[in-house]
Write a protein that holds these residues in place. Structure first.
Motif, PDB file in Angstrom:
ATOM      1  N   PHE A  35       9.299   4.641  -1.508  1.00  0.00           N
ATOM      2  CA  PHE A  35       8.174   4.444  -2.419  1.00  0.00           C
ATOM      3  C   PHE A  35       6.916   4.698  -1.609  1.00  0.00           C
ATOM      4  O   PHE A  35       6.699   4.070  -0.562  1.00  0.00           O
ATOM      5  N   LEU A  36       6.088   5.637  -2.073  1.00  0.00           N
ATOM      6  CA  LEU A  36       4.857   6.007  -1.373  1.00  0.00           C
ATOM      7  C   LEU A  36       3.672   5.874  -2.312  1.00  0.00           C
ATOM      8  O   LEU A  36       3.785   6.115  -3.514  1.00  0.00           O
ATOM      9  N   MET A  37       2.528   5.513  -1.754  1.00  0.00           N
ATOM     10  CA  MET A  37       1.302   5.418  -2.544  1.00  0.00           C
ATOM     11  C   MET A  37       0.465   6.684  -2.365  1.00  0.00           C
ATOM     12  O   MET A  37       0.751   7.510  -1.492  1.00  0.00           O
ATOM     13  N   PRO A  38      -0.582   6.858  -3.183  1.00  0.00           N
ATOM     14  CA  PRO A  38      -1.408   8.066  -3.041  1.00  0.00           C
ATOM     15  C   PRO A  38      -1.933   8.213  -1.624  1.00  0.00           C
ATOM     16  O   PRO A  38      -2.360   7.236  -0.994  1.00  0.00           O
TER      17      PRO A  38
ATOM     18  N   SER B 284      -0.827   3.721   7.545  1.00  0.00           N
ATOM     19  CA  SER B 284      -1.524   2.489   7.169  1.00  0.00           C
ATOM     20  C   SER B 284      -1.436   2.191   5.677  1.00  0.00           C
ATOM     21  O   SER B 284      -1.966   1.176   5.222  1.00  0.00           O
ATOM     22  N   LEU B 285      -0.768   3.040   4.913  1.00  0.00           N
ATOM     23  CA  LEU B 285      -0.664   2.837   3.466  1.00  0.00           C
ATOM     24  C   LEU B 285       0.529   1.938   3.135  1.00  0.00           C
ATOM     25  O   LEU B 285       1.560   1.981   3.812  1.00  0.00           O
ATOM     26  N   PRO B 286       0.445   1.136   2.080  1.00  0.00           N
ATOM     27  CA  PRO B 286       1.621   0.380   1.637  1.00  0.00           C
ATOM     28  C   PRO B 286       2.751   1.342   1.257  1.00  0.00           C
ATOM     29  O   PRO B 286       2.521   2.349   0.576  1.00  0.00           O
ATOM     30  N   GLN B 287       3.956   1.042   1.703  1.00  0.00           N
ATOM     31  CA  GLN B 287       5.088   1.912   1.404  1.00  0.00           C
ATOM     32  C   GLN B 287       6.377   1.133   1.603  1.00  0.00           C
ATOM     33  O   GLN B 287       6.389   0.057   2.200  1.00  0.00           O
ATOM     34  N   ALA B 288       7.453   1.686   1.077  1.00  0.00           N
ATOM     35  CA  ALA B 288       8.783   1.123   1.302  1.00  0.00           C
ATOM     36  C   ALA B 288       9.706   2.300   1.577  1.00  0.00           C
ATOM     37  O   ALA B 288      10.043   3.057   0.663  1.00  0.00           O
ATOM     38  N   VAL B 289      10.083   2.481   2.835  1.00  0.00           N
ATOM     39  CA  VAL B 289      10.921   3.607   3.252  1.00  0.00           C
ATOM     40  C   VAL B 289      12.282   3.066   3.681  1.00  0.00           C
ATOM     41  O   VAL B 289      12.365   2.219   4.570  1.00  0.00           O
ATOM     42  N   ASN B 290      13.315   3.547   3.006  1.00  0.00           N
ATOM     43  CA  ASN B 290      14.683   3.092   3.275  1.00  0.00           C
ATOM     44  C   ASN B 290      14.773   1.560   3.308  1.00  0.00           C
ATOM     45  O   ASN B 290      15.251   0.966   4.282  1.00  0.00           O
ATOM     46  N   PRO B 291      14.301   0.892   2.259  1.00  0.00           N
ATOM     47  CA  PRO B 291      14.311  -0.579   2.268  1.00  0.00           C
ATOM     48  C   PRO B 291      15.726  -1.123   2.318  1.00  0.00           C
ATOM     49  O   PRO B 291      16.661  -0.543   1.773  1.00  0.00           O
TER      50      PRO B 291
ATOM     51  N   ASN C 296      -1.339   9.265  -7.833  1.00  0.00           N
ATOM     52  CA  ASN C 296       0.089   9.068  -8.080  1.00  0.00           C
ATOM     53  C   ASN C 296       0.820   8.377  -6.943  1.00  0.00           C
ATOM     54  O   ASN C 296       0.702   8.769  -5.781  1.00  0.00           O
ATOM     55  N   ASN C 297       1.592   7.359  -7.331  1.00  0.00           N
ATOM     56  CA  ASN C 297       2.652   6.886  -6.451  1.00  0.00           C
ATOM     57  C   ASN C 297       3.794   7.891  -6.515  1.00  0.00           C
ATOM     58  O   ASN C 297       3.889   8.685  -7.459  1.00  0.00           O
TER      59      ASN C 297
END
Length: 747
Positions: free
Chosen positions: A409-412, A445-452, A396-397
């Motif tokens: 937005f966070l990845m597994p 190291s995971l793809p993410q978008a925090v407070n874009p 799950n994202n």
């Protein structure tokens, strides 16, 4: 293989090592002892203890039938939560555990034996019991309360007759700890598992080969930062697309800080997609590649033993006997035993090109259960990230928002480190040590978008590279195994509605979630119109299709119950889709890309002829309002419904997610029907505003109860179809004037 990275042992990382190194399975785990009566089993729990715990629990049903459970402690709240779930739909609770424990054949017969075997390759009751003996005390108390709540329900409702599980045991939640529908195990094709372990040829089904249309599974999630809201408060859209009635809407609070509202999968004691007063979390099925197949080179000795090549050495194949029980046609019991195999990569699930295929996936039940519950008590993004550090979310994202205004937005978090030169979308060479997993990625190291900076983040089960517009992670910075889903038509639609304004309110976010634009048809229909325009004057096909083309040419690509263009477009899209599935697969393209870029003019026009003819045959005209075709029907509480055109149903204006509709309704014809009936898609929808005082709105498909006699079996249908979400009663004062009944479990 480096198994020490970040403290993870091989037994925790690889699915097969748990299920295939322990002793023989306990076939009758959870069943009453031989000769014990159902009544005796139901009174087996310590009823005095359960009654005492029930005295510390209050269940309040609001005027929609939603249970608001209050307990003195977290364990008390879990006790009441499970009791309330059982009141609403015990059947679904039991079935989920028959599936997760690999015991479905005990209820449904030998036809389910291969599904059970697949489950038991990874889920070993004996191993779970050992895990239960080592878990933290706080978690053990919750799991005991889980079992007590269900057993107390059965003890106080002797009219309820379980199909198999007469007594729930506290270790059982470890078999179903992450919350996703199906989960990673379902990627193993049952036909090939049967072919391998039955030693016979079993052809793959068209569905397993990806040749049949499969309703898009997953969900939508949107998080909007205060900078893009009118009131300066973060907003969160929670929109799981699951099979209907798979989750229970509940509110669970305790004197120990638990205060979670949302959707709980039947039989689980945590809110899977929901919110508390400070944080909200929405899970969407991810396209990451973190489940892998290893092609093993097998060497068979003169004594019949098996080894597999690994580097320059031979390693012994692990063998284990799994014995499964199943229901016979006359209602009796029989058993089948299987000798199963595993390597250090995981259990062997099939054979391909002379190689045995081992299957590796996450199997961390204790950590998964901890992460699933603890996230419901987080207070902000920092708390949430600390819980995510357990790294036991594989499929799950997550879209996140909190009362401090942070969004993400966070990845597994369960992401094995691998060498990107190998294509893990296919089986890799298990004899090459370089293909092994090398621990797990760090969260950073995971793809993410925090407070874009763009002020929003989303996921529609599409790739992560557009999750936050221009502030999205860049695919070039990550190994290719971080996505195998690609884009889908909901992705551009989400960007379209999120980019349209900077002053979102809860109501305009709800409107965005039900925006009527169909991006797939906006892309596909112009090619059809151009194909018709290219026909010579006087052509018979051009004359026959002139009116249907005129309707689609003038269409604004928006669904509605009254729209005849929506009906024609859906029937045309389906007629075009089916014959081209194999071609798209061979070309390595998504179906949407292939239909837009490779379908010929003749294929487009022939499909339109087929669509108009089908509409005429089924409905007497090719001009039929979409709401006459697309229907919601709930006739009974059965897990698999039987649909009937002669019985009452309700029009639903939105379409399948296949065509880009954010509001999803996965519907089709069934034996004996001409109308389409939905069974998946929008199942629970909520919008949350994290202000100083939380506000939320929600709707559940059908209603909160699985009992056809309940007034809450179908009381939300109109709101569901119209997107008219009802206010959530989150605070005690919200409930005033909306209480249907208040009681203690067993009373």
């Amino acid at each position: 293989m480096n198994t020490h990275n970040e403290g993870l042992s091989r037994r925790r990382v690889l699915g097969g090592a748990v299920g295939l190194t322990a002793g023989a399975a306990t076939v009758a785990a959870g069943l009453p002892p031989a000769g014990a009566s159902a009544a005796a089993t139901r009174t087996a729990p310590d009823l005095a203890r359960c009654r005492e715990q029930a005295a510390h629990v209050t269940i309040t049903r609001d005027d929609w039938g939603i249970p608001h459970v209050v307990g003195r402690t977290d364990a008390d709240a879990v006790f009441g939560m499970m009791y309330a779930q059982a009141e609403d739909d015990f059947n679904r609770i039991e079935r989920n555990y028959l599936v997760s424990l690999g015991r479905l054949a005990e209820a449904e017969g030998e036809s389910a034996i291969w599904q059970d075997l697949r489950q038991r390759l990874f889920v070993d009751p004996a191993a779970l019991k050992r895990d239960y003996g080592r878990i933290p005390g706080w978690l053990r108390r919750l799991m005991q309360a889980w079992a007590d709540g269900l057993n107390y329900y059965l003890a106080t409702h002797p009219e309820v007759r379980p199909r198999v599980i007469e007594r729930f045991e506290p270790w059982m939640p470890l078999s179903f700890s992450e919350g996703s529908i199906g989960g990673d195990i379902e990627r193993v094709p049952l036909t090939q598992l049967e072919a391998f372990y039955a030693n016979r040829s079993v052809p793959m089904t068209d569905e397993e080969r990806g040749l049949l249309f499969r309703e898009p599974r997953g969900s939508n999630g949107m998080a909007i930062a205060p900078s893009h809201t009118r009131n300066g408060h973060a907003l969160l859209l929670i929109n799981p697309h699951t099979s209907f009635f798979f989750r229970s809407e509940q509110h669970v609070t305790s004197g120990e800080g638990l205060n979670a509202y949302g959707a709980a999968t039947w039989g689980q004691f945590f809110i899977y997609q929901g919110f508390n007063a400070n944080t909200g979390w929405m899970h969407t099925s991810s396209g990451v590649d973190n489940v892998d197949e290893f092609a093993e080179t097998i060497v068979t000795g003169a004594d019949g033993s098996h080894s597999y090549r690994y580097g320059d050495a031979l390693r012994p194949v692990t063998t284990k006997t799994i014995t499964l029980s199943y229901r016979t046609a006359d209602g009796g019991r029989a058993r089948r035993s299987f000798t199963t195999f595993a390597t250090h990569h995981g259990p062997i699930v099939r054979e391909a090109d002379g190689k045995w295929i081992a299957f590796a996936l996450m199997n961390r039940p204790v950590e998964a259960l901890q992460q699933s519950f603890l996230r419901t008590k987080t207070r902000d993004y920092g708390d949430f990230l600390q819980v995510a550090g357990l790294k036991a979310n594989s499929s799950n994202n997550t879209l996140f928002a909190d009362s401090k205004g942070e969004i993400a937005f966070l990845m597994p978090q369960f992401m094995p480190v691998r060498e990107d030169r190998f294509d893990y979308r296919k089986p890799v060479d298990g004899s090459d040590p370089a293909t092994d997993w090398r621990g797990l990625h760090t969260l950073r190291s995971l793809p993410q978008a925090v407070n874009p900076r763009n002020g929003w983040a989303f996921n529609t089960n599409n790739w992560p590279w557009t999750a936050a517009g221009a502030d999205s992670p860049d695919a070039a910075d990550y190994p290719r195994y971080f996505d195998q889903a690609g884009e889908n038509p909901r992705g551009p639609q989400a960007i379209r509605v999120l980019s349209a304004r900077r002053d979102f309110t809860p109501q305009t976010l709800i409107a965005a979630a039900f925006d009527r634009y169909l991006t797939a048809f906006a892309r596909l229909v112009p090619g059809l119109v151009a194909a018709w325009d290219g026909l010579p004057d006087g052509d018979q096909q051009k004359a026959n299709l002139a009116d249907p083309i005129g309707l689609l040419r003038d269409w604004d690509y928006r669904w509605s119950a009254e729209s005849t263009a929506t009906s024609l477009a859906v029937f045309w899209g389906e007629a075009l889709w089916a014959p081209l599935t194999q071609a798209a697969r061979d070309a390595g393209m998504s179906m949407w890309d292939y239909l837009a870029e490779r379908a010929t003019d003749a294929q487009r026009l022939t499909a339109l002829e087929a669509a108009t003819e089908r509409l005429r045959q089924d409905f007497g005209s090719w001009q039929v309002p979409w709401g006459e075709i697309n229907r919601f029907q709930r006739n009974d509480g059965a897990i698999t419904q039987t649909f009937d055109d002669a019985k009452p149903s309700f029009p639903v204006p939105f379409t399948s997610a296949q065509w880009g509709s954010l509001a999803s309704f996965g519907a089709r014809r069934y034996p004996g029907t001409k109308r389409y009936y939905g069974t998946s898609g929008n199942s629970f929808v909520a919008v949350v505003e994290f202000g100083p005082r939380l506000r939320a709105w929600a709707v559940t498909a059908g209603g909160a109860s699985g009992d056809p006699a309940s007034p809450h079996f179908n009381d939300q249908v109109e709101r569901y179809a119209s997107g008219n979400l009802r206010p959530v009663y989150f605070y005690p004062e919200d409930l005033r004037g909306h209480v249907e009944r208040r009681y203690r479990p067993g009373n």
